[in-house]
Enzyme design. Structure first.
Site, PDB file in Angstrom:
ATOM      1  CB  SER A 139      36.675  44.378  43.073  1.00 15.25           C
ATOM      2  OG  SER A 139      37.779  44.747  42.259  1.00 15.25           O
TER       3      SER A 139
ATOM      4  CE1 TYR B 114      36.103  39.105  40.913  1.00 13.72           C
ATOM      5  CE2 TYR B 114      36.812  41.320  40.329  1.00 13.72           C
ATOM      6  CZ  TYR B 114      36.750  40.288  41.237  1.00 13.72           C
ATOM      7  OH  TYR B 114      37.324  40.431  42.475  1.00 13.72           O
TER       8      TYR B 114
END
Length: 270
Positions: free
Chosen positions: A161, A174
């Site tokens: 990401s 995350y």
């Protein structure tokens, strides 16, 4: 699928596709990026295994997509898995092998997510994300390793990401997991390169998926935040990523491994 423009697979095109004769396992394939990748791979002739969370709605989405791909002349099956369990990833690989044959391509796309300030998250929340994203990716790769070696053109594609590069607040668990996946990708590329396996990562930017639409329904407000950060002045969709996955899965990238391909409209330079 939000913003989907990907044409359906057809029998004639699939027979001559860039992934013809290969089997691909894609996790998180109920919808969003995983579903777009599955459709693109099927259109290019791959047999696709759509791995999905066993929740009822995700099962329905995956089964519907698999049925649609089969109706268009492709080979597809949907399989449930809880990647947060220790035995789940290996069980998934075995079930995929039984359903479609040995694997040539693995896309580790599924991820657990969540929001919360670092000082407010509890250990259980942090560990739950690591179990799926970090440990789950490693266990999936480890279970698929024998098939990828035997394939002769094995390709493992992980998903990170841009949050690794931007360090956005509110998701330390995350972001940490997605950073770990980059380190894992590079390590596996080194370890498995002598076996002929390529291991690469894709780093998506802000993609307008069904999940985003559910959690942030005001698309214009989200766009107003995102577009000033990007070079390209439109929102990304799952289909914008499918070509990058196809490139890393197929023979156009036979000398590419250990790399991070950022697909984010020009947000970060990684």
């Amino acid at each position: 699928m939000i913003g989907s423009t990907m044409p359906a697979a057809d029998t004639g095109g699939a027979a001559l596709g860039r992934l013809a004769g290969r089997t691909a396992l894609i996790t998180g394939a109920s919808r969003g990026i995983g579903a777009a990748v599955a459709q693109r791979f099927a259109a290019e002739g791959a047999r696709v295994v759509l791995a999905h969370h066993p929740r009822a709605d995700m099962t329905a989405f995956a089964e519907e997509l698999a049925a649609r791909l089969r109706g268009d002349g492709g080979e597809a099956v949907a399989l449930p898995v809880d990647l947060g369990t220790i035995d789940g990833p290996a069980a998934l690989v075995e079930a995929a092998r039984q359903a479609m044959g040995p694997l040539d391509i693995v896309v580790a796309n599924a991820a657990a997510t969540g929001r919360g300030a670092a000082v407010e998250l509890d250990v259980e929340q942090f560990d739950a994300v690591q179990a799926v994203n970090t440990r789950g990716t490693w266990l999936l790769a480890r279970a698929a390793y024998p098939d990828l070696v035997a394939s002769g053109h094995g390709s493992l594609i992980t998903v990170s990401s841009v949050m690794v590069a931007t360090g956005q607040p509110g998701a330390v668990h995350y972001t940490a997991s997605k950073a770990a996946i980059l380190g894992m990708t590079r390590t596996l590329a080194r370890e498995w390169g002598p076996d002929g396996i390529r291991v690469n990562a894709i780093m998506p930017g802000a993609i307008r998926t069904e999940h985003e639409a559910e959690t942030m329904p005001d698309a214009d407000a989200v766009a107003a935040q995102i577009l000033p950060l990007q070079c390209l002045q439109r929102r990304g969709t799952p289909d914008d990523l499918s070509g990058a996955f196809l490139f890393l899965a197929g023979d156009d990238s036979t000398f590419v491994t250990g790399q991070v391909l950022c697909v984010d409209g020009g947000w970060v330079h990684y």
